[in-house]
Design an enzyme around this catalytic site. Structure first.
Site, PDB file in Angstrom:
ATOM      1  N   LYS A 151       0.801  -1.207   0.049  1.00  0.00           N
ATOM      2  CA  LYS A 151       0.129   0.018   0.106  1.00  0.00           C
ATOM      3  C   LYS A 151       0.964   1.149  -0.062  1.00  0.00           C
ATOM      4  O   LYS A 151       2.175   1.152   0.411  1.00  0.00           O
ATOM      5  CB  LYS A 151      -1.109   0.025   1.248  1.00  0.00           C
ATOM      6  CG  LYS A 151      -0.167   0.259   2.539  1.00  0.00           C
ATOM      7  CD  LYS A 151      -1.287   0.381   3.560  1.00  0.00           C
ATOM      8  CE  LYS A 151      -1.604   1.972   3.801  1.00  0.00           C
ATOM      9  NZ  LYS A 151      -0.507   2.764   4.708  1.00  0.00           N
ATOM     10  N   HIS A 181      -0.596  -5.043   6.009  1.00  0.00           N
ATOM     11  CA  HIS A 181       0.247  -5.567   7.117  1.00  0.00           C
ATOM     12  C   HIS A 181      -0.605  -6.011   8.471  1.00  0.00           C
ATOM     13  O   HIS A 181       0.028  -6.739   9.295  1.00  0.00           O
ATOM     14  CB  HIS A 181       1.639  -4.864   7.217  1.00  0.00           C
ATOM     15  CG  HIS A 181       1.543  -3.744   8.136  1.00  0.00           C
ATOM     16  ND1 HIS A 181       1.191  -2.434   7.713  1.00  0.00           N
ATOM     17  CD2 HIS A 181       1.640  -3.718   9.658  1.00  0.00           C
ATOM     18  CE1 HIS A 181       1.196  -1.583   8.733  1.00  0.00           C
ATOM     19  NE2 HIS A 181       1.556  -2.223   9.842  1.00  0.00           N
ATOM     20  N   LYS A 185      -0.966  -9.269  11.501  1.00  0.00           N
ATOM     21  CA  LYS A 185      -0.632  -9.102  13.056  1.00  0.00           C
ATOM     22  C   LYS A 185      -1.453 -10.235  13.696  1.00  0.00           C
ATOM     23  O   LYS A 185      -2.686 -10.826  13.282  1.00  0.00           O
ATOM     24  CB  LYS A 185      -1.211  -7.946  13.514  1.00  0.00           C
ATOM     25  CG  LYS A 185      -0.389  -6.606  12.982  1.00  0.00           C
ATOM     26  CD  LYS A 185      -0.836  -5.478  13.674  1.00  0.00           C
ATOM     27  CE  LYS A 185      -0.152  -4.165  13.452  1.00  0.00           C
ATOM     28  NZ  LYS A 185       1.086  -3.887  13.614  1.00  0.00           N
ATOM     29  N   ASP A 238      -4.445   6.781   4.558  1.00  0.00           N
ATOM     30  CA  ASP A 238      -3.210   5.875   5.098  1.00  0.00           C
ATOM     31  C   ASP A 238      -3.612   4.700   6.051  1.00  0.00           C
ATOM     32  O   ASP A 238      -2.867   3.707   6.092  1.00  0.00           O
ATOM     33  CB  ASP A 238      -2.106   7.022   6.043  1.00  0.00           C
ATOM     34  CG  ASP A 238      -0.718   6.514   6.244  1.00  0.00           C
ATOM     35  OD1 ASP A 238      -0.352   5.663   5.426  1.00  0.00           O
ATOM     36  OD2 ASP A 238      -0.372   6.606   7.473  1.00  0.00           O
ATOM     37  N   HIS A 243      -6.382  -0.486   6.722  1.00  0.00           N
ATOM     38  CA  HIS A 243      -6.203  -1.262   8.106  1.00  0.00           C
ATOM     39  C   HIS A 243      -7.558  -1.229   8.762  1.00  0.00           C
ATOM     40  O   HIS A 243      -8.001  -2.345   9.227  1.00  0.00           O
ATOM     41  CB  HIS A 243      -4.862  -0.547   9.062  1.00  0.00           C
ATOM     42  CG  HIS A 243      -3.858  -0.418   8.219  1.00  0.00           C
ATOM     43  ND1 HIS A 243      -3.225  -1.520   7.579  1.00  0.00           N
ATOM     44  CD2 HIS A 243      -2.790   0.610   8.303  1.00  0.00           C
ATOM     45  CE1 HIS A 243      -2.015  -0.903   6.827  1.00  0.00           C
ATOM     46  NE2 HIS A 243      -1.706   0.261   7.428  1.00  0.00           N
ATOM     47  N   LYS A 343      -2.204  10.378  14.471  1.00  0.00           N
ATOM     48  CA  LYS A 343      -0.827  10.421  14.674  1.00  0.00           C
ATOM     49  C   LYS A 343      -0.492  11.460  15.962  1.00  0.00           C
ATOM     50  O   LYS A 343      -1.543  12.226  16.308  1.00  0.00           O
ATOM     51  CB  LYS A 343       0.124  11.018  13.768  1.00  0.00           C
ATOM     52  CG  LYS A 343      -0.098  10.186  12.402  1.00  0.00           C
ATOM     53  CD  LYS A 343       1.563   9.473  12.190  1.00  0.00           C
ATOM     54  CE  LYS A 343       1.350   8.786  10.661  1.00  0.00           C
ATOM     55  NZ  LYS A 343       1.650   7.580  11.162  1.00  0.00           N
TER      56      LYS A 343
HETATM   57  C1  BG6 Z   1       1.504   2.315   7.785  1.00  0.00           C
HETATM   58  C2  BG6 Z   1       1.240   3.713   7.886  1.00  0.00           C
HETATM   59  O1  BG6 Z   1       0.583   1.569   6.839  1.00  0.00           O
HETATM   60  O2  BG6 Z   1       1.080   1.743   8.923  1.00  0.00           O
HETATM   61  C3  BG6 Z   1       2.111   4.266   8.741  1.00  0.00           C
HETATM   62  O3  BG6 Z   1       1.379   4.430   6.270  1.00  0.00           O
HETATM   63  C4  BG6 Z   1       1.990   3.831  10.285  1.00  0.00           C
HETATM   64  O4  BG6 Z   1       1.750   5.730   8.848  1.00  0.00           O
HETATM   65  C5  BG6 Z   1       1.942   2.280  10.090  1.00  0.00           C
HETATM   66  O5  BG6 Z   1       2.500   4.574  11.111  1.00  0.00           O
HETATM   67  C6  BG6 Z   1       1.322   1.728  11.556  1.00  0.00           C
HETATM   68  O6  BG6 Z   1       1.686   0.485  11.494  1.00  0.00           O
HETATM   69  P1  BG6 Z   1       1.972  -0.331  12.728  1.00  0.00           P
HETATM   70  O7  BG6 Z   1       2.130  -1.745  12.478  1.00  0.00           O
HETATM   71  O8  BG6 Z   1       3.201   0.264  13.318  1.00  0.00           O
HETATM   72  O9  BG6 Z   1       0.639   0.159  13.761  1.00  0.00           O
END
Ligand code: BG6
Length: 494
Positions: A151, A181, A185, A238, A243, A343
């Site tokens: 992505k 991703h 998890k 994002d 997600h 964030k």
């Molecule tokens: C990514 C985003 O897909 O996921 C990032 O582009 C974000 O901005 C990240 O920080 C968060 O992933 P995780 O696994 O650290 O929660």
């Protein structure tokens, strides 16, 4: 089963921050199949050894327990190769094909080419179409080849569809693995196990028992050095489009007839299709966007978003989104689903909270606390079931003041410590093995874009812009006001 894994964008951030550490862990745990090679591809000229040195240096930034010792790195480095490629040059793809086809001496290959080739596109997505077309022209798309797409897959519906067209001109749907991703998890896989491996929850998993569901993906970090990327992207694209929506589908889907990839993805798609479409009025009422200003995180002062590197001083990019939606079907009609991400929030905390309804007729006055199930994705991976219990079980324990909240707390990190596999490690191993369950199908991805697009559209006409919030808090107050309208509160306010 031998493999060649080709990493396009082999010197980029994603490769050294996430993929190499994940591959190293898989190697350390003995999970990578024998006879494997990892080929990093990028623009500049360098030797295999220079590339190995580059990666070894980058491991200094990885958490201490995930860093290789010198001997471990030496063994891992044997898998690593490097090749310069100009991604627009057909000749460079023909060279790659020769490299993939040439007989090698790796153990487990019998001197032939690899059984499986995985092409991981860890480049900017605007390169996906050209790479896929060139791979097709160079015939690097046989049935033993899979392409993994990272992505963001486009920045709106039209660009996502364009990428899909280019991918499908060279690869079949089964060969194209779209990564989210979060699906890798452990807690997310556990959610499937929880729902469909236990008889306990299914009868309660519906509107009659559940009051609302909250999905929070909170981060403490700011945008760091990714200001230019982030400013073109924003939190909705994002984190929510992919997600958060993927988590929602796992929570809300009907039981699939089997654990086959398509059986699961068909059910997830149905959920995406059942989400209430946003109108401009609903966006104004049910979506809150915010942007962090300077504040304190972890006791340290931090910049506001507008002072981050490579962020325009007048940016209206959102770093926080909270929204309310509904899944319009018999199981979920009227149950609010709240999604929230941001964030520079108070905590790094990814969790799903399932708030159950209160008892229909309370016989312990003053103790109307409802049950809740908390599925924790990170930082810990676990499950908490919040109940009310009688303190001590004495004769007077039915007095209201004797009831007390308790929680059953399952810590999966502890319970399964030695078997736990990180998100990217899981997904890379699955890509090599051809297991598709945890990858997103193109129709799911397109439907998710279709659903977020009215929000993007409404924002582009909105003169107000994101609401400021102080770094280190929980986002704009409007996010709390939004859930309060339904008589709810966010988990940290309960
Ligand atoms: C990514 C985003 O897909 O996921 C990032 O582009 C974000 O901005 C990240 O920080 C968060 O992933 P995780 O696994 O650290 O929660």
């Amino acid at each position: 089963m031998s493999f060649d894994l080709v990493l396009f964008g082999g010197t980029g951030d994603l490769t050294w921050r996430k993929l190499m550490p994940a591959l190293f862990q898989a190697h350390r745990h003995g999970k990578l199949p024998e006879g494997g090679r990892i080929l990093a591809v990028a623009r500049d000229e360098r030797s295999d050894d220079a590339y190995r040195d580059f990666i070894r240096e980058r491991f200094c930034d990885v958490e201490a327990d995930k860093r290789p010792s010198d001997e471990e790195f030496a063994r891992f480095a044997q898998l690593l190769h490097y090749r310069r490629m100009d991604l627009s040059q057909p000749e460079h793809y023909r060279g790659l094909k020769r490299w993939l086809d040439e007989p090698t001496a790796e153990e487990g290959r019998g001197g032939g080419r690899a059984d499986t080739v995985v092409l991981f596109l860890a480049t900017s997505p605007h390169l996906f179409p050209v790479i896929c077309e060139q791979l097709g022209s160079a015939a690097i798309n046989g049935p033993h080849v899979r392409v993994v797409l990272e992505k963001p897959l486009g920045h709106d519906l039209a660009s996502a569809q364009e990428i899909n067209r280019a991918v499908s001109s060279a690869f079949t749907e089964e060969q194209a693995l779209r990564i989210d991703h979060y699906l890798g998890k452990p807690a997310v896989q556990n959610l499937m196990a929880l729902r469909f491996g236990n008889a306990l929850f299914e009868p309660l998993w519906r509107r009659e028992s559940i009051a609302n569901i909250q999905i929070t993906l909170a981060e403490r970090i700011g945008v760091g050095t990714r200001g230019d990327f982030y400013d073109r992207t924003g939190a909705l694209r994002d984190m929510i489009q992919n997600h958060a929506l993927q988590l929602l589908t796992m929570i809300a889907m009907e039981p699939p007839p089997s654990s086959d990839a398509d059986a699961i993805r068909d059910e997830k798609l149905k959920v995406l299709r059942s989400l209430r479409p946003f109108t401009p009025e609903l966006v104004a009422r049910d979506v809150v966007r915010g942007q962090y200003k300077a504040g304190t995180v972890d006791g340290k002062p931090v910049n506001g978003y507008l002072d981050e590197v490579k962020v325009p001083a007048d940016s209206r990019c959102e770093t926080f989104v909270a929204l309310r939606t509904e899944v319009q079907n018999w199981r979920w009609a009227g149950v609010p689903f709240y999604l929230r991400t941001g964030k520079r929030l108070a905590q790094r905390d990814a969790q799903i909270v399932v708030n159950f309804r209160e008892v229909p007729h309370p016989i312990f006055p003053g103790t109307r606390q409802a049950n809740k199930l908390v599925i924790k994705l990170q930082p810990e991976d676990g499950l908490e079931l919040h109940l009310l219990a009688a303190k001590g079980g004495s004769a007077n324990s039915t007095r209201p003041e004797a009831l007390s909240p308790v929680s059953l707390d399952l810590d999966f990190d502890k319970a399964f410590a030695s078997d736990r596999v990180g998100g990217y490690e899981r997904l890379l191993l699955d890509a090599i093995a051809g297991r598709l369950n945890l990858f997103v199908r193109s129709d799911e991805q397109v439907q998710a874009w279709r659903w977020v697009e009215p929000i993007l559209h409404a924002w582009s006409h909105d003169t107000v812009g994101p609401r400021p919030y102080t770094a280190g808090g929980w986002g704009p107050a409007a996010a709390s006001a939004m859930v309060a309208r339904d008589g709810c509160t966010w988990a940290e306010e309960q």
